[in-house]
Design an enzyme around this catalytic site. Structure first.
Site: not given
Ligand code: FUB
Ligand code: ZN
Length: 615
Positions: A318, A402
């Site tokens: 990510e 999120c």
């Molecule tokens: O881990 C919390 C949130 O969920 C992160 O900021 C996003 O990238 C997703 O993984």
């Molecule tokens: Zn997000």
């Protein structure tokens, strides 16, 4: 004296810059003083209040167990209550808090007793779930408190950070401090365990640091600031070992102390929140953070950012991969990461007074962030690619939600990004129709802005009362030609500094400043080191990046080539895609129709691309 000279010489030899406390050059004019009255944004804020926010509330309350988790957490240990389990992902509490932060911002443009009552109801659930020692995290309360604080990547501090941000927003919007008190009890609990001479802790997902600074700013309690600083300084010393062995320190931004970070790595959202926390602490403590952030900004923006302001090239982490590797179809560009770019660049502008940061903030906001939500306001992108084959669509919600919860807190907060103040100046950063009450140390000034931006580069600013300040109007990086008038006459002596046009005079009530920015269609080329964009160009007009969808283009979609003689025609289309300005590119043989990138995937499924072949 001699010792000082030796120390200074050593510093110079080592090339280490001295630590400093960095005062803010520009102070934010908080959302609570800015009412948005804008043709582009107001309909979006209305849809936020009438569609997006109810969608998120419904998901949180009815479609998923996010609120149920709080209700159940309050029941744990009560007589006659059987085994209760947590439902969902371990950081789902954060979505509740982010939605609440958005609800609080929304109260400014859409005062709504029902929303305020909903917040009060949720605050009561949170309060009841809070443990006697102040701990609050429904995952561990329901799964076993004996396991809490055993895994640094389980987001306990991340959730707390979002809770604090929500409570601060709620306090600013309503003046009520019940939610803040819950946060203070949780922070006191954390401070009883972690800190100098106590346990080490490196939060796997940054967020708490910036939130603690917000908590300090509304309470004046310096302990919160110290704790934020301590948490930042914990990084890079080998303390961040989870229960399952050494973690990937570059993924977690834990390989070197933060002030020595030279290049970016790992998870994009985490990195943005880390940078925000560093900037926030740098305002109050002697650090090298701003020097580090300056270099890191170039690493993000010059080598790892998409033309949409999106960041994070790969899904596997990510986050970031190799410099200048910017694949379009597989771009990750998480909506949260673009929001992070807005948050961080806003802070960088505040410390430097340099508009180049607002340029990036605006680029991310109008492209990478806005694409994260559909025009109806009820579907969301998590991943925002720059090329698609017709199968990538926004969704109503996600298991890991999120992005929807981030966008629902971001949209109604835009009032905070429009204006700034310094002792001697009123700063206008974004061109968004609004009515603001701007506070200076020597009084308040009302300001009204009217504009059709981003479709048109004309801005009219009316000063509401006497003001002996410079007016600093941001001239965006994309703007090559502009005029400025005061009360219909040429503005006279206008100086420029770091991308701002400055008019110095004594203002009186009713003075009108007009800024007219030429907004031609521009062809944008990528850095030649970006192999994925070789032989292609993107089309931009003002802050908006455009894209082509196959449904508008038939055979031209694949065949069209930008030639040296290609002509561009801009056309306002009030009935299309909630009212856009489309662009027709005509190379003499074929026409390619382009729409703003943020508006793609709002009709039937279609292929899409941002980068167009160039001859
Ligand atoms: O881990 C919390 C949130 O969920 C992160 O900021 C996003 O990238 C997703 O993984
Ligand atoms: Zn997000």
């Amino acid at each position: 004296m001699k010792r000082n000279l030796i120390a200074m010489a050593l510093l110079l030899m080592l090339g280490t810059s001295a630590q400093a406390q960095h005062s803010k050059v520009v102070n934010q004019v908080d959302f609570s003083h800015v009412r948005i009255t804008d043709t582009f944004w107001s309909p979006r804020l209305d849809r936020h209040a009438t569609v997006t926010q109810p969608t998120c509330i419904d998901q949180i309350e009815n479609q998923t167990a996010r609120i149920k988790n709080f209700i159940n957490a309050a029941l744990v240990g009560q007589p006659g209550v059987g085994e209760l389990r947590h439902s969902g992902i371990f950081f789902d509490d954060s979505d509740v808090y982010k939605a609440m932060e958005g609800m609080a911002y929304s109260l400014i443009n859409h005062p709504d007793p029902v929303i305020e009552a909903k917040m009060d109801e949720w605050i009561a659930y949170i309060e009841k779930a809070q443990q006697p020692d102040g701990y609050i995290d429904t995952y561990y309360i329901l799964m076993g408190l004996d396991k809490r604080w055993t895994d640094m990547d389980r987001h306990e501090m991340y959730c707390t950070g979002h809770m604090i941000e929500a409570a601060v927003a709620y306090y600013k919007a309503t003046g009520k401090d019940r939610f803040l008190k819950i946060c203070q009890r949780m922070v006191a609990h954390m401070q009883s365990l972690f800190g100098p001479g106590k346990r080490h802790w490196v939060p796997g997902h940054e967020e708490i640091e910036l939130a603690l600074v917000k908590l300090y700013e509304v309470t004046g309690n310096e302990d919160y600031l110290d704790f934020a600083y301590w948490l930042l300084e914990e990084r890079g010393h080998g303390h961040g070992i989870g229960p399952n062995g050494p973690w990937n320190t570059r993924y977690y931004q834990d390989s070197v102390p933060v002030s020595q970070m030279k290049d970016i790595s790992g998870h994009a959202v985490r990195l943005m929140y880390l940078f925000c926390g560093m900037a926030d602490v740098a305002a109050y403590r002697q650090t090298n953070y701003m020097q580090a952030l300056n270099d890191l900004w170039h690493d993000v923006v010059d080598r790892n950012m998409y033309v949409t302001g999106g960041i994070g090239q790969t899904a596997s982490n990510e986050g970031f991969s190799e410099d200048y590797s910017l694949p379009n179809a597989t771009a990750y560009c998480e909506t949260c990461a673009s929001i992070g770019m807005v948050l961080w660049n806003h802070r960088m502008n505040q410390f430097t007074g340099d508009s180049k940061y607002v340029d990036i903030m605006e680029q991310a906001m109008y492209n990478g962030v806005l694409s994260g939500i559909n025009l109806r306001g009820d579907r969301f992108f998590y991943v925002n690619p720059l090329e698609a084959n017709g199968t990538h669509h926004r969704q109503a919600w996600f298991g890991c939600a999120c992005c929807p919860s981030n966008i629902t807190r971001f949209l109604p907060s835009i009032g905070s990004y429009v204006y700034g103040t310094s002792d001697n100046a009123l700063w206008v950063n974004l061109y968004i129709g609004s009515e603001a009450t701007v506070a200076f140390s020597d009084g308040t000034v009302g300001v009204t802005m009217q504009t059709e931006y981003p479709w048109d580069g004309h801005v009219r600013l009316t000063i509401g009362s006497k003001m002996k300040k410079d007016l600093r109007m941001r001239i965006p990086g994309w703007c090559k030609d502009y005029t400025l008038t005061v009360n219909g006459q040429p503005a006279g002596k206008v100086t420029t500094d770091k991308g701002y046009a400055i008019i110095s005079r004594s203002w009186k009530a009713g003075d009108v400043v007009e800024l007219t920015m030429a907004m031609p269609v521009e062809r944008v080329s990528a850095d030649p080191r970006v192999k994925e964009d070789e032989g292609m160009q993107a089309i931009q007009r003002g802050p908006l990046v455009y894209c082509a969808e196959a449904i508008d283009n038939g055979g031209s979609y694949d065949d069209f080539t930008l030639t040296p003689v290609t002509q561009f025609t801009m056309c306002r289309m009030p009935g299309i895609l909630s009212g856009i300005a489309g662009i027709a590119a005509d190379n003499g043989r074929q026409t390619l129709r382009l729409i703003p990138y943020y508006a793609w995937d709002n009709r039937e499924a279609s292929k899409m691309k941002v980068w167009i072949k160039e001859q």
